[in-house]
Structure formats: C-alpha cells, structure tokens
Design a protein around this motif. Structure first.
Motif, PDB file in Angstrom:
ATOM      1  N   GLN A   1      -7.709  22.590   2.157  1.00 14.79           N
ATOM      2  CA  GLN A   1      -8.000  21.243   2.637  1.00 14.79           C
ATOM      3  C   GLN A   1      -6.784  20.331   2.449  1.00 14.79           C
ATOM      4  O   GLN A   1      -5.968  20.528   1.546  1.00 14.79           O
ATOM      5  N   SER A   2      -6.670  19.323   3.319  1.00 13.46           N
ATOM      6  CA  SER A   2      -5.681  18.259   3.143  1.00 13.46           C
ATOM      7  C   SER A   2      -6.408  16.943   2.905  1.00 13.46           C
ATOM      8  O   SER A   2      -7.557  16.769   3.337  1.00 13.46           O
ATOM      9  N   TYR A   3      -5.717  15.995   2.238  1.00 12.32           N
ATOM     10  CA  TYR A   3      -6.341  14.733   1.827  1.00 12.32           C
ATOM     11  C   TYR A   3      -5.395  13.567   2.085  1.00 12.32           C
ATOM     12  O   TYR A   3      -4.167  13.709   1.963  1.00 12.32           O
ATOM     13  N   LEU A   4      -5.985  12.410   2.375  1.00 10.09           N
ATOM     14  CA  LEU A   4      -5.248  11.159   2.486  1.00 10.09           C
ATOM     15  C   LEU A   4      -5.691  10.234   1.363  1.00 10.09           C
ATOM     16  O   LEU A   4      -6.896  10.018   1.165  1.00 10.09           O
ATOM     17  N   GLY A   5      -4.734   9.700   0.630  1.00  7.56           N
ATOM     18  CA  GLY A   5      -5.025   8.759  -0.447  1.00  7.56           C
ATOM     19  C   GLY A   5      -4.243   7.472  -0.270  1.00  7.56           C
ATOM     20  O   GLY A   5      -3.174   7.468   0.350  1.00  7.56           O
ATOM     21  N   ILE A   6      -4.766   6.385  -0.802  1.00  3.83           N
ATOM     22  CA  ILE A   6      -4.104   5.087  -0.703  1.00  3.83           C
ATOM     23  C   ILE A   6      -4.148   4.412  -2.069  1.00  3.83           C
ATOM     24  O   ILE A   6      -5.214   4.297  -2.682  1.00  3.83           O
ATOM     25  N   ILE A   7      -2.980   3.961  -2.539  1.00  2.00           N
ATOM     26  CA  ILE A   7      -2.892   3.184  -3.774  1.00  2.00           C
ATOM     27  C   ILE A   7      -2.597   1.735  -3.388  1.00  2.00           C
ATOM     28  O   ILE A   7      -1.554   1.456  -2.773  1.00  2.00           O
ATOM     29  N   SER A   8      -3.493   0.823  -3.709  1.00  2.60           N
ATOM     30  CA  SER A   8      -3.286  -0.593  -3.428  1.00  2.60           C
ATOM     31  C   SER A   8      -2.480  -1.229  -4.554  1.00  2.60           C
ATOM     32  O   SER A   8      -2.444  -0.722  -5.681  1.00  2.60           O
ATOM     33  N   GLN A   9      -1.809  -2.335  -4.255  1.00  2.00           N
ATOM     34  CA  GLN A   9      -0.941  -3.022  -5.210  1.00  2.00           C
ATOM     35  C   GLN A   9      -0.007  -2.022  -5.899  1.00  2.00           C
ATOM     36  O   GLN A   9       0.196  -2.043  -7.109  1.00  2.00           O
ATOM     37  N   ALA A  10       0.590  -1.168  -5.081  1.00  3.68           N
ATOM     38  CA  ALA A  10       1.376  -0.048  -5.608  1.00  3.68           C
ATOM     39  C   ALA A  10       2.577  -0.497  -6.419  1.00  3.68           C
ATOM     40  O   ALA A  10       2.951   0.160  -7.404  1.00  3.68           O
ATOM     41  N   SER A  11       3.204  -1.604  -6.039  1.00  8.54           N
ATOM     42  CA  SER A  11       4.412  -2.033  -6.746  1.00  8.54           C
ATOM     43  C   SER A  11       4.140  -2.435  -8.185  1.00  8.54           C
ATOM     44  O   SER A  11       5.070  -2.510  -9.000  1.00  8.54           O
ATOM     45  N   ASN A  12       2.875  -2.678  -8.517  1.00  9.59           N
ATOM     46  CA  ASN A  12       2.514  -3.052  -9.881  1.00  9.59           C
ATOM     47  C   ASN A  12       2.043  -1.860 -10.716  1.00  9.59           C
ATOM     48  O   ASN A  12       1.616  -2.052 -11.860  1.00  9.59           O
TER      49      ASN A  12
ATOM     50  N   LEU B   1       0.844  -1.190   0.000  1.00 11.47           N
ATOM     51  CA  LEU B   1       0.000   0.000   0.000  1.00 11.47           C
ATOM     52  C   LEU B   1       0.883   1.246   0.000  1.00 11.47           C
ATOM     53  O   LEU B   1       1.824   1.345   0.794  1.00 11.47           O
ATOM     54  N   LEU B   2       0.572   2.185  -0.882  1.00  8.12           N
ATOM     55  CA  LEU B   2       1.253   3.468  -0.898  1.00  8.12           C
ATOM     56  C   LEU B   2       0.296   4.526  -0.362  1.00  8.12           C
ATOM     57  O   LEU B   2      -0.761   4.779  -0.947  1.00  8.12           O
ATOM     58  N   PHE B   3       0.662   5.119   0.769  1.00 11.86           N
ATOM     59  CA  PHE B   3      -0.129   6.183   1.381  1.00 11.86           C
ATOM     60  C   PHE B   3       0.391   7.526   0.879  1.00 11.86           C
ATOM     61  O   PHE B   3       1.598   7.756   0.818  1.00 11.86           O
ATOM     62  N   ILE B   4      -0.540   8.411   0.531  1.00 14.64           N
ATOM     63  CA  ILE B   4      -0.194   9.716  -0.028  1.00 14.64           C
ATOM     64  C   ILE B   4      -0.935  10.793   0.749  1.00 14.64           C
ATOM     65  O   ILE B   4      -2.134  10.661   1.020  1.00 14.64           O
ATOM     66  N   THR B   5      -0.239  11.851   1.117  1.00 17.03           N
ATOM     67  CA  THR B   5      -0.917  13.031   1.631  1.00 17.03           C
ATOM     68  C   THR B   5      -0.787  14.155   0.615  1.00 17.03           C
ATOM     69  O   THR B   5       0.257  14.332  -0.017  1.00 17.03           O
ATOM     70  N   CYS B   6      -1.887  14.874   0.440  1.00 15.84           N
ATOM     71  CA  CYS B   6      -1.913  16.055  -0.417  1.00 15.84           C
ATOM     72  C   CYS B   6      -2.517  17.213   0.379  1.00 15.84           C
ATOM     73  O   CYS B   6      -3.344  16.993   1.270  1.00 15.84           O
ATOM     74  N   SER B   7      -2.109  18.394   0.050  1.00 15.68           N
ATOM     75  CA  SER B   7      -2.656  19.565   0.734  1.00 15.68           C
ATOM     76  C   SER B   7      -2.827  20.706  -0.255  1.00 15.68           C
ATOM     77  O   SER B   7      -2.127  20.784  -1.269  1.00 15.68           O
ATOM     78  N   GLU B   8      -3.775  21.550   0.063  1.00 12.30           N
ATOM     79  CA  GLU B   8      -3.995  22.764  -0.719  1.00 12.30           C
ATOM     80  C   GLU B   8      -3.336  23.935  -0.001  1.00 12.30           C
ATOM     81  O   GLU B   8      -3.578  24.178   1.174  1.00 12.30           O
ATOM     82  N   GLU B   9      -2.479  24.626  -0.721  1.00 11.28           N
ATOM     83  CA  GLU B   9      -1.858  25.848  -0.211  1.00 11.28           C
ATOM     84  C   GLU B   9      -1.796  26.825  -1.370  1.00 11.28           C
ATOM     85  O   GLU B   9      -1.167  26.545  -2.394  1.00 11.28           O
ATOM     86  N   PHE B  10      -2.455  27.940  -1.221  1.00 14.03           N
ATOM     87  CA  PHE B  10      -2.610  28.875  -2.331  1.00 14.03           C
ATOM     88  C   PHE B  10      -1.472  29.887  -2.310  1.00 14.03           C
ATOM     89  O   PHE B  10      -1.565  30.985  -1.746  1.00 14.03           O
ATOM     90  N   SER B  11      -0.344  29.473  -2.932  1.00 10.54           N
ATOM     91  CA  SER B  11       0.848  30.310  -2.979  1.00 10.54           C
ATOM     92  C   SER B  11       1.214  30.596  -4.424  1.00 10.54           C
ATOM     93  O   SER B  11       0.732  29.943  -5.355  1.00 10.54           O
ATOM     94  N   LYS B  12       2.111  31.557  -4.609  1.00  8.94           N
ATOM     95  CA  LYS B  12       2.476  31.985  -5.951  1.00  8.94           C
ATOM     96  C   LYS B  12       3.685  31.243  -6.509  1.00  8.94           C
ATOM     97  O   LYS B  12       3.998  31.381  -7.691  1.00  8.94           O
ATOM     98  N   SER B  13       4.377  30.460  -5.659  1.00  4.12           N
ATOM     99  CA  SER B  13       5.566  29.764  -6.137  1.00  4.12           C
ATOM    100  C   SER B  13       5.864  28.587  -5.225  1.00  4.12           C
ATOM    101  O   SER B  13       5.246  28.418  -4.173  1.00  4.12           O
ATOM    102  N   ALA B  14       6.879  27.797  -5.625  1.00  4.44           N
ATOM    103  CA  ALA B  14       7.260  26.616  -4.853  1.00  4.44           C
ATOM    104  C   ALA B  14       7.955  26.971  -3.547  1.00  4.44           C
ATOM    105  O   ALA B  14       8.083  26.127  -2.660  1.00  4.44           O
ATOM    106  N   ILE B  15       8.413  28.212  -3.382  1.00  2.00           N
ATOM    107  CA  ILE B  15       9.146  28.588  -2.172  1.00  2.00           C
ATOM    108  C   ILE B  15       8.379  29.564  -1.292  1.00  2.00           C
ATOM    109  O   ILE B  15       8.833  29.901  -0.202  1.00  2.00           O
ATOM    110  N   ALA B  16       7.212  30.006  -1.731  1.00  2.00           N
ATOM    111  CA  ALA B  16       6.423  30.961  -0.954  1.00  2.00           C
ATOM    112  C   ALA B  16       5.341  30.248  -0.150  1.00  2.00           C
ATOM    113  O   ALA B  16       4.772  29.254  -0.600  1.00  2.00           O
ATOM    114  N   ASP B  17       5.069  30.753   1.069  1.00  2.00           N
ATOM    115  CA  ASP B  17       3.954  30.240   1.855  1.00  2.00           C
ATOM    116  C   ASP B  17       2.665  30.876   1.360  1.00  2.00           C
ATOM    117  O   ASP B  17       2.672  31.939   0.729  1.00  2.00           O
ATOM    118  N   GLY B  18       1.534  30.214   1.654  1.00  2.00           N
ATOM    119  CA  GLY B  18       0.253  30.749   1.205  1.00  2.00           C
ATOM    120  C   GLY B  18      -0.883  30.309   2.104  1.00  2.00           C
ATOM    121  O   GLY B  18      -0.698  29.603   3.102  1.00  2.00           O
TER     122      GLY B  18
END
Length: 279
Positions: A205-216, A184-201
């Motif tokens: 919402q944050s999310y939890l996702g799971i991919i089953s049989q991930a190695s395939n 199982l591959l667990f993934i966290t994602c989050s929403e952050e409304f910023s203007k660049s990869a180095i700026a805070d915003g």
C-alpha cells in the motif's frame, strides 16, 4: 482525476513550479518537464548512456528533489558511493547544470542512522529536510535537518536526526513536498517488501500524509501525523502502485491539485493528477 502512463523510466521525484512539473527518474538520463495536463514540453539532458535506463550498479539513483532559488535541486539516494552521493542543480531559465558531491554530509548522516537511503527532500524556511527511507527490518524512517547554508559554504554544521513514525511498520518515506503558503508538509510513504535499500520488492500500500504547521515541528524528538490516507481509499486506480513523490499547486484556498508519480520497476512512469480539498 487524470492518470497517464508515459514512456519515461522510473519516475521517482516530482516538483511543481510556475505552471510546470519537473520529473526525474532514478535511472533516467534526463529531467522531463511537463505541463499541468501531464504533457511533455521540454527536457534537460543530465547523463550519457547507451540505453534508455542507466544500469542499476552505476545509476545516480535520484530519488528526491526541490525547487530552490529558481533551480531544480536533484539528490542521489546515498546508498552507493560514488555513484549515488551527488547533487545536481539545474537553472530553470538557462538549464545550466552544476554537479557537487554530498559525500561529506552523507558520511555524517550515516554515522547517526542504520542505513542511508534518502528519498525525500524539502526546504522549510532556512532548513533542508531529508527523508530517509526504511526498506528492510531493523531500519527506521528518519527526518534529517541540515542548515541550507551548507550547500553554499560546504561547512556541514549541525545535522539533526529525528525519528519519523510511518503509517504502518512496513511503510517507508518515498517523498516530501512543502507548501510554504499554508505551512503544510506533504509526505508520501509506500510499502515495498525488499531485503535491502537497493533491492526491488513486492509492492504493498501507499499513503499520503500531511503535517500542518510544519515549520514549528522540526525541533522535536519524534515526528508523526494522524492525517494518513491510503491511496486505495482515494481511488482503486492506485491499487498495487508504488507512489514515489507528490507535487502541489493550490487552485483556491483549501482546494489543491496534487500530482503524483509512481514507479513500479517496469521502466514506465505513471502520473496522477488529483483535485483534493484540504481543511
């Protein structure tokens, strides 16, 4: 559920190994080691700084980690050279630290995507999986696969870039954790409304996702999952919280303890321990 706010800056990545949690902040001076009750039990100094938080222009920006060969591997995000393009390998038994540059592999990845911003790291079989985060319009989320042997012989070899479909157009990858026993591959994602990869915003919402049989599912043209859970559905304590990482321990078949870290850009870290049944 257990929630604990600790006086540790910017908790960004978390791993579980043999009854201990290994926490690192993107501008922290040391790796923090905790027990499963979320109490600090040890630490490993990595950087010297006159302040408790390393200044943003020169911080190593460690946003992802993995336990490999009884070592904690910590990765910089790659967003600013030379400060954020290193890997630190910390031996769990004797706490020896090895630092190496990832500039060569980060340069190769950068030639294939819009903007480098590594925030997820997992090992699946003999492959290293990196999660590149979307932070602004025109930038996309990607999984990047690299043979594990790169870290031994430094010959980069093939770097594969796989588009990743996040739960919403504004969500970006914030953490990866592979549970090999159940594939199982667990993934966290989050929403952050910023203007660049180095700026805070502004935090969404944050999310939890799971991919089953991930190695395939690493030899595909695009990766997605329908198994997304908004953290606000799990509990209201997650409202307006930016989840950065997940670590897993199994209690018994299908029942897990999930540990999360959150960094709301205020110099503190919030830790969560949740018991969850996953079929």
């Amino acid at each position: 559920m257990k929630v604990k706010v600790i006086d540790y800056p910017s908790g960004s990545t978390l791993n579980f190994y043999r009854g201990k949690l290994y926490l690192m902040g993107d501008d922290a001076r040391h790796l923090l080691i905790l027990d499963t009750a979320l109490n600090s039990v040890d630490s490993v100094d990595l950087f010297k700084s006159v302040s408790s938080r390393i200044p943003k222009p020169v911080k190593p920006d460690i946003e992802s980690s993995e336990i490999i060969k009884k070592q904690v591997w910590l990765l910089g995000s790659g967003t600013i050279t030379p400060y954020r393009d290193s890997i630190f390998q910390i031996d769990i038994s004797d706490k020896k630290i090895k630092k190496s540059s990832l500039k060569a592999v980060f340069d190769k990845i950068s030639s294939k995507i819009e903007k480098l911003n590594i925030e997820g790291f997992a090992k699946i079989k003999d492959q290293i999986i990196l999660g590149n985060r979307r932070n602004s319009p025109g930038i996309h989320n990607y999984f990047i696969t690299i043979p594990e042997r790169f870290f031994e012989d430094k010959r980069i070899g093939e770097v594969k870039v796989i588009p990743f479909v996040a739960p919403t157009p504004d969500a970006g990858i914030s953490g990866l954790s592979f549970f090999a026993k159940r594939d199982l591959l667990f993934i966290t994602c989050s929403e952050e409304f910023s203007k660049s990869a180095i700026a805070d915003g502004e935090i969404g919402q944050s999310y939890l996702g799971i991919i089953s049989q991930a190695s395939n599912k690493l030899d595909v043209d695009s990766i997605s999952t329908l198994n997304w859970v908004p953290f606000s559905v799990i509990s209201s304590v997650f409202n307006n919280t930016k989840i950065e990482s997940v670590a897993i321990s199994e209690i018994r078949k299908g029942l897990y303890h999930l540990y999360f870290t959150a960094d709301n850009d205020d110099g503190k870290t919030i830790l969560f321990k949740v018991r969850m049944l996953i079929k």
